[in-house]
Motif scaffolding. Structure first.
Motif, PDB file in Angstrom:
ATOM      1  N   THR A 160      19.214   2.884  12.311  1.00 15.55           N
ATOM      2  CA  THR A 160      20.545   2.659  11.773  1.00 15.55           C
ATOM      3  C   THR A 160      21.532   3.020  12.874  1.00 15.55           C
ATOM      4  OG1 THR A 160      20.877   4.916  10.927  1.00 15.55           O
ATOM      5  CG2 THR A 160      19.688   3.376   9.500  1.00 15.55           C
ATOM      6  N   ALA A 161      22.805   2.978  12.563  1.00 17.05           N
ATOM      7  CA  ALA A 161      23.823   3.330  13.556  1.00 17.05           C
ATOM      8  C   ALA A 161      23.759   4.800  13.946  1.00 17.05           C
ATOM      9  CB  ALA A 161      25.214   2.993  13.033  1.00 17.05           C
ATOM     10  N   ALA A 162      23.146   5.637  13.107  1.00 14.94           N
ATOM     11  CA  ALA A 162      23.125   7.074  13.385  1.00 14.94           C
ATOM     12  C   ALA A 162      21.733   7.643  13.571  1.00 14.94           C
ATOM     13  CB  ALA A 162      23.806   7.833  12.242  1.00 14.94           C
ATOM     14  N   ARG A 163      20.694   6.925  13.157  1.00 15.62           N
ATOM     15  CA  ARG A 163      19.356   7.510  13.133  1.00 15.62           C
ATOM     16  C   ARG A 163      18.320   6.462  13.523  1.00 15.62           C
ATOM     17  NH1 ARG A 163      18.462   9.429   7.460  1.00 15.62           N
ATOM     18  NH2 ARG A 163      19.996  11.002   8.083  1.00 15.62           N
ATOM     19  N   ALA A 164      17.235   6.901  14.161  1.00 19.98           N
ATOM     20  CA  ALA A 164      16.105   6.034  14.469  1.00 19.98           C
ATOM     21  C   ALA A 164      14.825   6.837  14.304  1.00 19.98           C
ATOM     22  CB  ALA A 164      16.210   5.467  15.886  1.00 19.98           C
ATOM     23  N   TRP A 165      13.725   6.158  13.983  1.00 18.74           N
ATOM     24  CA  TRP A 165      12.480   6.870  13.725  1.00 18.74           C
ATOM     25  C   TRP A 165      11.270   5.962  13.957  1.00 18.74           C
ATOM     26  CZ3 TRP A 165      16.082   5.327  10.201  1.00 18.74           C
ATOM     27  CH2 TRP A 165      15.696   4.361   9.263  1.00 18.74           C
ATOM     28  N   VAL A 166      10.152   6.579  14.297  1.00 18.77           N
ATOM     29  CA  VAL A 166       8.847   5.930  14.390  1.00 18.77           C
ATOM     30  C   VAL A 166       7.857   6.810  13.653  1.00 18.77           C
ATOM     31  CG1 VAL A 166       6.927   5.389  15.943  1.00 18.77           C
ATOM     32  CG2 VAL A 166       9.244   4.650  16.530  1.00 18.77           C
ATOM     33  N   ILE A 167       7.009   6.195  12.835  1.00 17.20           N
ATOM     34  CA  ILE A 167       5.999   6.908  12.059  1.00 17.20           C
ATOM     35  C   ILE A 167       4.647   6.271  12.332  1.00 17.20           C
ATOM     36  CG2 ILE A 167       5.265   7.599   9.740  1.00 17.20           C
ATOM     37  CD1 ILE A 167       8.293   6.911   8.955  1.00 17.20           C
ATOM     38  N   ASP A 168       3.641   7.091  12.569  1.00 15.47           N
ATOM     39  CA  ASP A 168       2.296   6.612  12.886  1.00 15.47           C
ATOM     40  C   ASP A 168       1.315   7.247  11.913  1.00 15.47           C
ATOM     41  OD1 ASP A 168      -0.157   5.951  13.933  1.00 15.47           O
ATOM     42  OD2 ASP A 168       0.146   6.902  15.878  1.00 15.47           O
ATOM     43  N   GLY A 169       0.929   6.489  10.889  1.00 11.77           N
ATOM     44  CA  GLY A 169      -0.021   7.004   9.913  1.00 11.77           C
ATOM     45  C   GLY A 169      -1.376   7.258  10.541  1.00 11.77           C
ATOM     46  N   ALA A 170      -1.963   8.408  10.244  1.00 14.36           N
ATOM     47  CA  ALA A 170      -3.280   8.759  10.787  1.00 14.36           C
ATOM     48  C   ALA A 170      -4.351   7.886  10.151  1.00 14.36           C
ATOM     49  CB  ALA A 170      -3.577  10.236  10.526  1.00 14.36           C
ATOM     50  N   THR A 171      -5.184   7.283  10.983  1.00 19.25           N
ATOM     51  CA  THR A 171      -6.197   6.328  10.536  1.00 19.25           C
ATOM     52  C   THR A 171      -7.002   6.863   9.355  1.00 19.25           C
ATOM     53  OG1 THR A 171      -6.423   5.473  12.787  1.00 19.25           O
ATOM     54  CG2 THR A 171      -8.216   4.999  11.249  1.00 19.25           C
ATOM     55  N   ASP A 172      -7.138   6.053   8.317  1.00 18.94           N
ATOM     56  CA  ASP A 172      -7.931   6.451   7.153  1.00 18.94           C
ATOM     57  C   ASP A 172      -9.389   6.638   7.555  1.00 18.94           C
ATOM     58  OD1 ASP A 172      -5.807   6.326   5.252  1.00 18.94           O
ATOM     59  OD2 ASP A 172      -5.972   4.142   5.264  1.00 18.94           O
ATOM     60  N   LEU A 173     -10.006   7.673   7.038  1.00 19.39           N
ATOM     61  CA  LEU A 173     -11.394   7.991   7.361  1.00 19.39           C
ATOM     62  C   LEU A 173     -12.332   7.764   6.185  1.00 19.39           C
ATOM     63  CD1 LEU A 173     -10.779  11.241   9.433  1.00 19.39           C
ATOM     64  CD2 LEU A 173     -11.030   8.880  10.250  1.00 19.39           C
ATOM     65  N   GLY A 174     -11.880   6.950   5.253  1.00 20.00           N
ATOM     66  CA  GLY A 174     -12.672   6.580   4.098  1.00 20.00           C
ATOM     67  C   GLY A 174     -12.044   5.378   3.442  1.00 20.00           C
ATOM     68  N   PRO A 175     -12.689   4.788   2.454  1.00 25.83           N
ATOM     69  CA  PRO A 175     -12.131   3.609   1.785  1.00 25.83           C
ATOM     70  C   PRO A 175     -10.928   3.986   0.923  1.00 25.83           C
ATOM     71  CG  PRO A 175     -14.112   4.344   0.664  1.00 25.83           C
ATOM     72  CD  PRO A 175     -14.008   5.170   1.916  1.00 25.83           C
ATOM     73  N   PRO A 176     -10.072   3.002   0.594  1.00 24.01           N
ATOM     74  CA  PRO A 176      -8.961   3.280  -0.314  1.00 24.01           C
ATOM     75  C   PRO A 176      -9.459   3.783  -1.663  1.00 24.01           C
ATOM     76  CG  PRO A 176      -8.698   1.139   0.742  1.00 24.01           C
ATOM     77  CD  PRO A 176     -10.098   1.612   1.047  1.00 24.01           C
ATOM     78  N   GLY A 177      -8.587   4.387  -2.417  1.00 23.58           N
ATOM     79  CA  GLY A 177      -8.947   4.898  -3.738  1.00 23.58           C
ATOM     80  C   GLY A 177      -8.057   6.035  -4.169  1.00 23.58           C
ATOM     81  N   LEU A 178      -7.723   6.918  -3.236  1.00 22.86           N
ATOM     82  CA  LEU A 178      -6.864   8.049  -3.578  1.00 22.86           C
ATOM     83  C   LEU A 178      -5.509   7.572  -4.065  1.00 22.86           C
ATOM     84  CD1 LEU A 178      -6.480  11.148  -3.573  1.00 22.86           C
ATOM     85  CD2 LEU A 178      -5.674  10.946  -1.204  1.00 22.86           C
ATOM     86  N   LEU A 179      -5.008   6.499  -3.463  1.00 23.04           N
ATOM     87  CA  LEU A 179      -3.704   5.950  -3.834  1.00 23.04           C
ATOM     88  C   LEU A 179      -3.834   4.492  -4.269  1.00 23.04           C
ATOM     89  CD1 LEU A 179      -1.983   7.767  -0.939  1.00 23.04           C
ATOM     90  CD2 LEU A 179      -1.166   7.954  -3.295  1.00 23.04           C
ATOM     91  N   GLY A 180      -4.898   4.204  -4.990  1.00 19.81           N
ATOM     92  CA  GLY A 180      -5.130   2.839  -5.428  1.00 19.81           C
ATOM     93  C   GLY A 180      -5.793   2.037  -4.328  1.00 19.81           C
ATOM     94  N   ASP A 181      -5.424   0.755  -4.232  1.00 19.01           N
ATOM     95  CA  ASP A 181      -6.097  -0.102  -3.269  1.00 19.01           C
ATOM     96  C   ASP A 181      -5.429  -0.114  -1.898  1.00 19.01           C
ATOM     97  OD1 ASP A 181      -3.823  -1.535  -3.847  1.00 19.01           O
ATOM     98  OD2 ASP A 181      -4.856  -3.297  -4.625  1.00 19.01           O
ATOM     99  N   GLN A 182      -4.383   0.692  -1.720  1.00 14.21           N
ATOM    100  CA  GLN A 182      -3.742   0.805  -0.411  1.00 14.21           C
ATOM    101  C   GLN A 182      -4.264   2.046   0.309  1.00 14.21           C
ATOM    102  OE1 GLN A 182       0.522   1.567  -0.271  1.00 14.21           O
ATOM    103  NE2 GLN A 182       0.719   0.364   1.614  1.00 14.21           N
ATOM    104  N   GLY A 183      -4.521   1.919   1.592  1.00 17.50           N
ATOM    105  CA  GLY A 183      -4.965   3.063   2.372  1.00 17.50           C
ATOM    106  C   GLY A 183      -3.892   4.124   2.450  1.00 17.50           C
ATOM    107  N   GLY A 184      -4.305   5.375   2.590  1.00 16.04           N
ATOM    108  CA  GLY A 184      -3.350   6.477   2.622  1.00 16.04           C
ATOM    109  C   GLY A 184      -2.428   6.445   3.821  1.00 16.04           C
TER     110      GLY A 184
END
Length: 271
Positions: free
Chosen positions: A26-50
């Protein structure tokens, strides 16, 4: 003063799997986020990886919060991630390694200075005139490279030995990450403030992009920023993937994935 977004880039490491990186500005803020690779199949949060779930939730929160300081904004992001996790999880985690976590770096302008916050291995470069310096710690892939080398060339993140090793690493005490417990995320986040002026430039990166410096030795800090400003992020992405393709077996540069998600924001201070 305000921030101008010059270029952005986000590449998946493998088209067969989701990109777990997110970035915004944005005009005041910037960010980068890097999700840590899932080490198991989806399921904890439904069908999307954590990893993708956490990166997406934090991305929205960084863009939505209107808190005063960057520390305040981070606290709001951490609280939102925890609340969403408690509301959306489908079951208890199999083990601590299954809990979603992420690296991140964020910046915000405040009264002629730049506030920065980070956890884990996302990186931030600041160019002020001819001087280029790391705001975050200098990227260092030595431990990960040594771990990968010890397990043998050609071992991927899905190989049984690597998966077991990475699960153990994920459970190490003292990991400095954005996680699903707000208090823990806040306790391990680092902050800094640097003076900035109009014309200064910033490069926010996930470790998949900063690999050009620490993993592959193609550039030092000043050289990387000069290449970005001369050739643009897309050209650097082509070079990054060419280096990785030439070492697809991960022999010359020991690593757990032939290519990682790679994200970068090139931002300029204006005013």
């Amino acid at each position: 003063m305000h921030l101008d977004l010059i270029q952005s880039l986000s590449l998946c490491g493998d088209p067969a799997t989701p990109n777990d990186d997110r970035a915004g500005a944005t005009a005041a803020r910037a960010w980068v986020i890097d999700g840590a690779t899932d080490l198991g199949p989806p399921g904890l949060l439904g069908d999307q990886g954590g990893a993708a779930w956490l990166a997406a939730v934090a991305d929205v929160a960084f863009g939505a919060t209107r808190s005063g300081t960057l520390a305040d904004a981070c606290a709001c992001v951490f609280a939102d991630v925890e609340a969403r996790f408690l509301a959306e999880r489908r079951r208890e985690p199999v083990a601590a390694w299954e809990l979603p976590s992420a690296a991140f770096v964020a910046v915000q302008l405040a009264d002629g200075a730049l506030e920065a916050a980070w956890a884990a291995d996302c990186a931030l470069l600041h160019r002020a005139g001819e001087r280029v310096s790391w705001v975050t710690p200098v990227p260092d892939r030595a431990r990960e490279s040594a771990d990968a080398a010890a397990l043998g060339a050609g071992q991927t993140i899905r190989s049984p030995a690597v998966l077991a090793d990475r699960r153990r690493a994920r459970e190490r005490v003292g990991r400095r990450v954005l996680g699903v417990k707000a208090a823990e995320s806040g306790a391990v986040t680092s902050f800094a403030s640097v003076a900035v002026a109009a014309g200064d430039a910033l490069l926010l990166m996930s470790d998949g992009f900063s690999a050009l410096v620490d993993a592959y030795g193609a550039y030092d800090a000043a050289g990387l920023f000069a290449a970005v400003e001369a050739r643009g992020l897309a050209a650097l992405a082509v070079e990054l993937r060419a280096i990785e393709a030439a070492d697809a077996a991960c022999v010359r540069f020991p690593r757990f994935k032939a290519s990682d998600d790679a994200t970068a924001l090139w931002v300029r201070v204006a005013g």
